[in-house]
Each structure stands twice: as structure tokens, then as C-alpha cells.
Write a protein that holds these residues in place. Structure first.
Motif, PDB file in Angstrom:
ATOM      1  N   ASN A 162       0.801  -1.229   0.000  1.00 55.91           N
ATOM      2  CA  ASN A 162       0.000   0.000   0.000  1.00 55.91           C
ATOM      3  C   ASN A 162       0.829   1.272   0.000  1.00 55.91           C
ATOM      4  N   HIS A 163       2.084   1.204   0.492  1.00 58.08           N
ATOM      5  CA  HIS A 163       2.812   2.447   0.729  1.00 58.08           C
ATOM      6  C   HIS A 163       4.208   2.528   0.124  1.00 58.08           C
ATOM      7  N   MET A 164       4.713   1.459  -0.507  1.00 59.90           N
ATOM      8  CA  MET A 164       6.067   1.507  -1.069  1.00 59.90           C
ATOM      9  C   MET A 164       5.992   1.168  -2.557  1.00 59.90           C
ATOM     10  N   SER A 165       6.346   2.148  -3.382  1.00 58.63           N
ATOM     11  CA  SER A 165       6.148   1.992  -4.824  1.00 58.63           C
ATOM     12  C   SER A 165       7.271   1.219  -5.499  1.00 58.63           C
ATOM     13  N   GLY A 166       8.398   1.028  -4.829  1.00 59.09           N
ATOM     14  CA  GLY A 166       9.552   0.450  -5.500  1.00 59.09           C
ATOM     15  C   GLY A 166       9.851  -0.991  -5.152  1.00 59.09           C
ATOM     16  N   LEU A 167       8.979  -1.653  -4.377  1.00 56.43           N
ATOM     17  CA  LEU A 167       9.276  -3.006  -3.923  1.00 56.43           C
ATOM     18  C   LEU A 167       8.223  -4.008  -4.376  1.00 56.43           C
ATOM     19  N   ASP A 168       8.665  -5.222  -4.611  1.00 58.89           N
ATOM     20  CA  ASP A 168       7.749  -6.345  -4.794  1.00 58.89           C
ATOM     21  C   ASP A 168       7.195  -6.691  -3.411  1.00 58.89           C
ATOM     22  N   PRO A 169       5.865  -6.644  -3.209  1.00 58.24           N
ATOM     23  CA  PRO A 169       5.310  -6.846  -1.861  1.00 58.24           C
ATOM     24  C   PRO A 169       5.383  -8.286  -1.355  1.00 58.24           C
ATOM     25  N   LYS A 170       5.882  -9.192  -2.177  1.00 56.02           N
ATOM     26  CA  LYS A 170       6.062 -10.574  -1.723  1.00 56.02           C
ATOM     27  C   LYS A 170       7.481 -10.711  -1.161  1.00 56.02           C
ATOM     28  N   PRO A 171       7.627 -11.139   0.092  1.00 54.33           N
ATOM     29  CA  PRO A 171       8.970 -11.215   0.686  1.00 54.33           C
ATOM     30  C   PRO A 171       9.892 -12.153  -0.086  1.00 54.33           C
ATOM     31  N   HIS A 172      11.102 -11.701  -0.312  1.00 49.07           N
ATOM     32  CA  HIS A 172      12.119 -12.531  -0.960  1.00 49.07           C
ATOM     33  C   HIS A 172      12.713 -13.516   0.039  1.00 49.07           C
ATOM     34  N   PHE A 173      12.721 -13.102   1.315  1.00 50.07           N
ATOM     35  CA  PHE A 173      13.349 -13.909   2.356  1.00 50.07           C
ATOM     36  C   PHE A 173      12.765 -13.484   3.696  1.00 50.07           C
ATOM     37  N   GLU A 174      12.524 -14.445   4.582  1.00 53.29           N
ATOM     38  CA  GLU A 174      12.002 -14.159   5.925  1.00 53.29           C
ATOM     39  C   GLU A 174      12.925 -14.781   6.966  1.00 53.29           C
ATOM     40  N   SER A 175      13.051 -14.116   8.102  1.00 60.50           N
ATOM     41  CA  SER A 175      13.834 -14.685   9.201  1.00 60.50           C
ATOM     42  C   SER A 175      13.279 -14.162  10.517  1.00 60.50           C
ATOM     43  N   THR A 176      13.812 -14.658  11.618  1.00 63.94           N
ATOM     44  CA  THR A 176      13.410 -14.164  12.931  1.00 63.94           C
ATOM     45  C   THR A 176      14.641 -13.794  13.739  1.00 63.94           C
ATOM     46  N   CYS A 177      14.432 -12.953  14.723  1.00 61.78           N
ATOM     47  CA  CYS A 177      15.494 -12.535  15.638  1.00 61.78           C
ATOM     48  C   CYS A 177      14.912 -12.514  17.042  1.00 61.78           C
ATOM     49  N   PHE A 178      15.598 -13.164  17.972  1.00 63.03           N
ATOM     50  CA  PHE A 178      15.105 -13.285  19.342  1.00 63.03           C
ATOM     51  C   PHE A 178      15.801 -12.244  20.211  1.00 63.03           C
ATOM     52  N   VAL A 179      15.031 -11.308  20.765  1.00 64.48           N
ATOM     53  CA  VAL A 179      15.621 -10.221  21.541  1.00 64.48           C
ATOM     54  C   VAL A 179      14.954 -10.104  22.906  1.00 64.48           C
ATOM     55  N   ALA A 180      15.683  -9.522  23.835  1.00 65.59           N
ATOM     56  CA  ALA A 180      15.146  -9.193  25.154  1.00 65.59           C
ATOM     57  C   ALA A 180      15.172  -7.682  25.315  1.00 65.59           C
ATOM     58  N   LEU A 181      14.044  -7.107  25.685  1.00 71.06           N
ATOM     59  CA  LEU A 181      13.959  -5.673  25.938  1.00 71.06           C
ATOM     60  C   LEU A 181      13.641  -5.439  27.408  1.00 71.06           C
ATOM     61  N   SER A 182      14.077  -4.304  27.905  1.00 70.43           N
ATOM     62  CA  SER A 182      13.870  -3.989  29.309  1.00 70.43           C
ATOM     63  C   SER A 182      12.396  -3.703  29.596  1.00 70.43           C
ATOM     64  N   GLN A 183      11.933  -4.137  30.779  1.00 69.11           N
ATOM     65  CA  GLN A 183      10.574  -3.783  31.198  1.00 69.11           C
ATOM     66  C   GLN A 183      10.464  -2.307  31.519  1.00 69.11           C
ATOM     67  N   ASP A 184      11.603  -1.682  31.804  1.00 70.85           N
ATOM     68  CA  ASP A 184      11.629  -0.237  32.027  1.00 70.85           C
ATOM     69  C   ASP A 184      11.799   0.435  30.666  1.00 70.85           C
TER      70      ASP A 184
END
Length: 377
Positions: free
Chosen positions: A289-311
Motif C-alpha cells: 500500500n505504501h512503497m512503490s519500489g518493492l515487490d510486496p512478496k517477501p524474498h526472504f524471511e527470518s526471525t530474531c530473538f531479543v530481550a527488551l527492558s521492562q523499564d
């Protein structure tokens, strides 16, 4: 089990922060051991994925200052590799100027940049669309562009640090070595793994989201929120189009008003390499809907596991262990936050704290707080 082995410093956690700390310890000829629970360059923690944002905009002036201080450390690390670690494409922050997220808001970022004499340009909705290949943005959107932003090649950064440590002669790297116990005998820490027992007066804890599985051996735990973040990589339709790194400020869309589409995890064991499909769908729709220069189908997907502070006011934790731990100033800890942009700089800070008990850089805002750490003794 073989003989106990002695080191000047033991670094627990061999992701980006652990390898950067070892890098700076070795520059001072420190006999260093790095213990990694998985393999080096693994995809199981907060160093997963291939890229990160280097950006100077932050809502707090002290964070802007910290990014500026990191730049010479990136330049120095770059001298050790032919791979381009930072691809300078600029940083675009845009969206609803009234929205405040975990990144602050656009107006706060403008003030923090100005306080640090960092140049930027301001944009309205139409200028953002015309200059940076977006479309269909609400008319009230505003933005700022800062030219020094970059895309970090995280994979190349990790490989550069790992290779340098391997060749240094001062760093021993042990993978598949989860810590199974830490025992104190006088000033010495005995660190056990399934393979061996290692001894040192000084520890640096950089286990990322697995931090509590190490700190419990020292009698304290962190109070963090675990997130299994999804990353998607999209192909450009037109190779001539180049996007800056960017962040959009808009009203929360997640469950219970969460900023993210998915819910947090309650334990590291829930970590998965499978991307959250609600997040994938939402992001693909946004790109379409908002990016005119990209194919909206992901070429590659991954995940990243992070810890964020409760503060939410504390971006990073950089400190010594709580004073409930004997010899606590010989235990340095880094935990929580989005810190890819600081990797070589934080390695310097953590190594200084370990060897000198202090650093010339201001880490006042990253000290432990009662909300962050709790004793489990």
C-alpha cells in the motif's frame, strides 16, 4: 573432564557483543575465553539475521551522542575487512507527529539531533512520497531525513570480529559450551560447561536474551520482555530506486495496544525460527500500500530473538552485577535493547569496565535499576 583452565577474562555469550568485547580485550593482550552456548554465527539469539539499522535519530540527546561516539569504532573495525560494514543510505523517520512509540516521537528526535548539532532535513507527506518512493501516506505525516544513516551488514560484522579473534593469539573460542554453573572461590569464578571448568577473576556477561540462564548462577535475574521478531527482505522492482533505512510512527496495531503485531514471549524456550504470520501479512500489506519500489512478496524471511527492558525508559543495560554478588565489580553485564549500531563501541566499553573498572564514556543512563534486576537468593 580435563584440568581447570585459567583466563584473565571469561566472556559468556559469543554473539556480536561477546565477540566485540573479546576483540577489544585482545587489543590489550588479555588472555580471553569466549563461551558460546550454540555455534558461532548462529541464528538463535539477538545477532540473528543479516542486517541492522545504523541511525542517529533518537528522542534522547544522550542516545544521539552515543551513536556519534560509535562512528570511529566502526571506522576502525572496517580496516580489518574488505566487506562494506556500513552502507550509508541515510535514515528517514516519518509518520504521525502526535504518535509516541518506544522510539519516542519525531519532534523529540528533532530536538535531540539539534542539541547534538546533527544536521537533518524536515519533510511533509508529499515530499516523503516524491523523494523516497512511498505512496498513499496520510496528509498529516511529517518526517526527518538524516544523511549519515546506514544499513549495517551484521553478518560481515560478526565474521570480521570472529576472524580477528581467531587470529589474535589471545582469544580462545569455545562453541557448543552452555554455562552449567558458576561457583565463587574467594576472588575466583569457576565457570562450568559440559566439557570443562574454566577459572577467572573477571566475567563479562553478554548472553543476549539468554541472560537469565547465566545470571541465576550468581543469584539474580533480569526482568526483561522477550520478543521473537520477524524480519522480511523485499526485492526492488526498479534497481535504480534506493530506499534509506526508515521507521514509521503510527498508532499501535497489535493485540492489547501493543506496538508490535504479535505478543511477547514469557520464556526463551518459546523462541521459534518460524516468522509470525500475522506480522508477515501486516508488513506485506503495508509495503504493497505504501512503497512503490518493492515487490510486496517477501524474498526472504527470518526471525530474531531479543530481550527488551521492562523499564521503557532504559534502552540498554551496561553495568556491573548487583552488589549482592560477591566481587560484583568483577562481573560486567550487558543486556537488553536494540544495539546493533553500537557493536564495536560497546565492545570497547565492556572491555574497559572489565579491565579498568571504569570507562570514559557516560553510561549513567544504562545502570541497573530496581525494576530491572531482582534477587533470587
Amino acid at each position: 573432564m580435563s584440568m581447570k583452565k585459567n583466563y584473565d577474562v571469561i566472556v559468556i555469550g559469543g554473539g556480536s557483543m561477546g565477540l566485540a568485547t573479546a576483540y577489544h580485550l585482545a587489543k590489550r593482550k588479555t588472555k580471553t575465553l569466549v563461551l558460546e552456548r550454540f555455534s558461532f554465527l548462529n541464528q538463535n539469539g539477538s545477532s540473528a539475521g543479516v542486517s541492522r539499522q545504523f541511525r542517529i535519530p533518537y528522542p534522547e540527546p544522550y542516545m544521539v551522542k552515543m551513536v556519534l561516539e560509535a562512528i570511529p569504532f566502526w571506522q576502525e573495525l572496517q580496516t580489518h575487512t574488505s566487506a562494506q560494514l556500513l552502507d550509508t543510505v541515510g535514515t528517514l523517520w516519518f509518520g504521525d507527529p502526535k504518535v509516541k512509540s518506544s522510539e519516542g516521537n519525531i519532534g523529540e528526535a528533532e530536538k535531540a539531533l539539534t542539541a547534538n548539532k546533527v544536521k537533518f532535513t524536515t519533510l511533509d507527506s508529499r515530499q516523503i512520497e516524491q523523494k523516497y518512493h512511498f505512496k498513499g501516506l496520510p496528509e498529516n505525516f511529517t518526517g526527518i531525513f538524516q544523511a549519515d544513516g546506514a544499513s549495517i551488514d551484521l553478518k560481515a560484522t560478526l565474521e570480521t570480529l570472529l576472524k580477528w579473534n581467531q587470529n589474535s593469539g589471545d582469544v580462545t573460542l569455545k562453541e557448543d559450551s552452555p554455562v552449567t554453573g558458576i561457583r565463587q572461590i574467594g576472588k575466583l569464578f569457576e565457570v562450568s560447561t559440559p566439557q570443562n571448568v574454566y577459572v577467572s577473576e573477571k566475567l563479562v556477561l553478554t548472553p543476549g536474551p539468554y541472560v537469565d540462564q547465566v545470571t541465576r548462577f550468581l543469584g539474580f535475574s533480569t526482568e526483561v520482555i522477550y520478543w521473537n521478531m520477524t524480519s522480511m527482505y523485499f526485492k526492488k522492482i526498479d534497481p535504480k530506486i534506493n530506499y534509506p533505512t526508515w521507521f514509521v510512527f503510527q498508532n499501535p496495531v497489535g493485540p492489547s495496544g501493543n506496538e508490535f503485531v504479535m505478543n511477547p514471549l514469557t520464556d526463551p524456550s518459546q523462541r521459534t525460527s518460524i516468522p509470525n504470520q500475522d506480522e508477515v501479512k501486516y508488513t506485506c500489506a503495508w509495503v504493497k500500500n505504501h512503497m512503490s519500489g518493492l515487490d510486496p512478496k517477501p524474498h526472504f524471511e527470518s526471525t530474531c530473538f531479543v530481550a527488551l527492558s521492562q523499564d521503557q525508559n532504559k534502552e540498554l543495560i551496561i553495568d556491573f552485577a548487583p552488589d549482592s554478588v560477591p566481587n560484583h565489580r568483577n562481573v560486567v553485564i550487558y543486556a537488553t535493547g536494540w544495539a546493533g549500531k553500537f557493536v564495536p563501541f560497546l565492545g570497547k566499553i565492556l572491555s574497559d569496565l572489565a579491565l579498568d573498572g571504569k570507562t570514559k564514556y557516560d553510561i549513567t543512563n544504562f545502570r541497573l535499576g530496581d525494576k530491572i534486576f531482582s534477587s533470587i537468593q
